[in-house]
Design an enzyme around this catalytic site. Sequence first.
Site, PDB file in Angstrom:
ATOM      1  N   SER A   1       0.856   8.667   3.568  1.00  0.00           N
ATOM      2  CA  SER A   1      -0.524   8.205   2.689  1.00  0.00           C
ATOM      3  C   SER A   1      -1.303   8.411   2.040  1.00  0.00           C
ATOM      4  O   SER A   1      -2.411   9.685   2.502  1.00  0.00           O
ATOM      5  CB  SER A   1      -1.006   6.903   3.472  1.00  0.00           C
ATOM      6  OG  SER A   1      -1.709   6.224   2.952  1.00  0.00           O
TER       7      SER A   1
ATOM      8  N   THR B   1       1.447  -0.825   2.791  1.00  0.00           N
ATOM      9  CA  THR B   1       2.149  -0.202   2.805  1.00  0.00           C
ATOM     10  C   THR B   1       3.049  -0.589   2.484  1.00  0.00           C
ATOM     11  O   THR B   1       3.970  -1.583   3.887  1.00  0.00           O
ATOM     12  CB  THR B   1       2.009   1.295   1.947  1.00  0.00           C
ATOM     13  OG1 THR B   1       3.172   2.185   1.463  1.00  0.00           O
ATOM     14  CG2 THR B   1       2.357   2.044   3.223  1.00  0.00           C
TER      15      THR B   1
ATOM     16  N   LYS C   1       5.131  -5.240   3.094  1.00  0.00           N
ATOM     17  CA  LYS C   1       4.368  -5.662   1.777  1.00  0.00           C
ATOM     18  C   LYS C   1       3.948  -7.177   1.574  1.00  0.00           C
ATOM     19  O   LYS C   1       3.467  -7.939   0.941  1.00  0.00           O
ATOM     20  CB  LYS C   1       4.064  -4.693   0.556  1.00  0.00           C
ATOM     21  CG  LYS C   1       3.363  -3.765  -0.102  1.00  0.00           C
ATOM     22  CD  LYS C   1       2.986  -2.764  -1.652  1.00  0.00           C
ATOM     23  CE  LYS C   1       3.110  -1.576  -1.464  1.00  0.00           C
ATOM     24  NZ  LYS C   1       2.706  -1.128  -2.816  1.00  0.00           N
TER      25      LYS C   1
ATOM     26  N   ASP D   1      -1.960  -3.479  -6.175  1.00  0.00           N
ATOM     27  CA  ASP D   1      -1.149  -2.151  -7.065  1.00  0.00           C
ATOM     28  C   ASP D   1      -1.086  -2.988  -9.324  1.00  0.00           C
ATOM     29  O   ASP D   1      -1.294  -2.444  -9.998  1.00  0.00           O
ATOM     30  CB  ASP D   1      -0.103  -2.871  -6.539  1.00  0.00           C
ATOM     31  CG  ASP D   1       0.663  -1.950  -5.469  1.00  0.00           C
ATOM     32  OD1 ASP D   1      -0.621  -0.650  -5.789  1.00  0.00           O
ATOM     33  OD2 ASP D   1       0.793  -2.080  -5.031  1.00  0.00           O
TER      34      ASP D   1
ATOM     35  N   GLY E   1      12.248  -1.496 -14.455  1.00  0.00           N
ATOM     36  CA  GLY E   1      12.589  -2.184 -13.528  1.00  0.00           C
ATOM     37  C   GLY E   1      11.842  -3.490 -12.983  1.00  0.00           C
ATOM     38  O   GLY E   1      11.690  -4.354 -13.858  1.00  0.00           O
TER      39      GLY E   1
ATOM     40  N   ILE F   1       4.570   4.764 -13.099  1.00  0.00           N
ATOM     41  CA  ILE F   1       3.428   4.620 -12.305  1.00  0.00           C
ATOM     42  C   ILE F   1       3.807   5.482 -11.357  1.00  0.00           C
ATOM     43  O   ILE F   1       3.163   6.002 -10.345  1.00  0.00           O
ATOM     44  CB  ILE F   1       3.583   3.348 -12.234  1.00  0.00           C
ATOM     45  CG1 ILE F   1       5.299   2.802 -11.296  1.00  0.00           C
ATOM     46  CG2 ILE F   1       3.640   2.009 -12.589  1.00  0.00           C
ATOM     47  CD1 ILE F   1       5.424   1.454 -10.184  1.00  0.00           C
TER      48      ILE F   1
ATOM     49  N   TYR G   1       3.788   9.002  -8.379  1.00  0.00           N
ATOM     50  CA  TYR G   1       3.004   9.996  -9.351  1.00  0.00           C
ATOM     51  C   TYR G   1       2.849  11.061  -8.504  1.00  0.00           C
ATOM     52  O   TYR G   1       2.482  12.348  -7.791  1.00  0.00           O
ATOM     53  CB  TYR G   1       1.273   9.679  -8.571  1.00  0.00           C
ATOM     54  CG  TYR G   1       1.453   9.132  -6.780  1.00  0.00           C
ATOM     55  CD1 TYR G   1       1.786   9.767  -5.933  1.00  0.00           C
ATOM     56  CD2 TYR G   1       1.914   7.423  -7.238  1.00  0.00           C
ATOM     57  CE1 TYR G   1       1.516   9.016  -4.719  1.00  0.00           C
ATOM     58  CE2 TYR G   1       1.660   7.152  -5.825  1.00  0.00           C
ATOM     59  CZ  TYR G   1       1.112   7.707  -4.656  1.00  0.00           C
ATOM     60  OH  TYR G   1       1.180   7.446  -3.412  1.00  0.00           O
TER      61      TYR G   1
END
Length: 284
Positions: free
Chosen positions: A20, A67, A71, A108, A132, A225, A227
């Site tokens: 994380s 996370t 969720k 988010d 998606g 999105i 990273y």
Amino acid sequence: MTLTGKGKIAGVIGWPIAHSVSPTLHGYWLGEEKVDGALVPLAVKREDFARVVGALQLAGFRGANVTLPHKEAAFALADQCDDAAKAAGAANLLIFHPQGSIEARNTDSVGLRESLRESLGDLKGRAVVLLGAGGAARGAVVALNELGASRVHILNRDPDKAAHVAKALKPMVASTLEAGALEDWPKLAASADLLVNTTSAGMTGHPALALEVAGLKPSAAVMDIVYNPLETPLLTDAKARGHITIDGLGMLMHQAVPSFEAFFGVRPKVTSGLRKHLERSLNA
Ligand code: ATR
């Protein structure tokens, strides 16, 4: 770190949790803002989630970021939630109110919205193609609607899922929602102002998206999105063709702003210093 007995404590709950970025992100702001507080990483198994949340409330935690894989469970146990959490059926922020109630938010969606706003301004009258149909895509639909997008075309490897998301979210948004398969992309490319990838394709350890940016008009932008890596094959392709590109770090930084404010009472700033700090940490 400065922490006293009066320190404000929050957690980030996941399984696993070692990967994380949240402790690094919040840690940077805690230092910048000189807050007496901490964000504690908590490795919690799926079956223990609800009990741990109850225990954290009893122990005086301000709340927790949530996370994978929790969720959906976070959304399910909350007393109240925002529109993005409702749309996604998932939450990444739990706020523990002093009277005992739990508020769930999906930041988010806020992160995606603010990252886009920072790079492109609003999206009034713009056509977006969204790749998606998972929780991230659902939150993205809410964000794109809030920015004023006139049309959002949801494309997914499994087109039935895209159709399901469009149908479920239609009553919540003013944007026109349409759905299709990834194979529809070449037909839509020329009319899109923005392409957003919310699939996990392109992430380290995952295959790249089987999709070329070719056909997109020169003024159109491409956002990913993901990273990790910061520049996905999709963004490399878009950059090479001269498009504006937006990587996942902007969304990551912006999604943490509402959490930090809820936990520690200060609204932190997304700065180039924070970006550099995270880039160093991701590269380490
Ligand atoms: P999240 O909640 O983070 O959105 P998810 O619910 O697991 O995650 O959704 C993952 C998304 O990435 C899905 O849209 C998935 O497509 P399918 O619904 O067809 O499975 C998409 N995805 C994953 N790997 C992909 C790949 N290699 N190519 C295209 N799409 C992919």
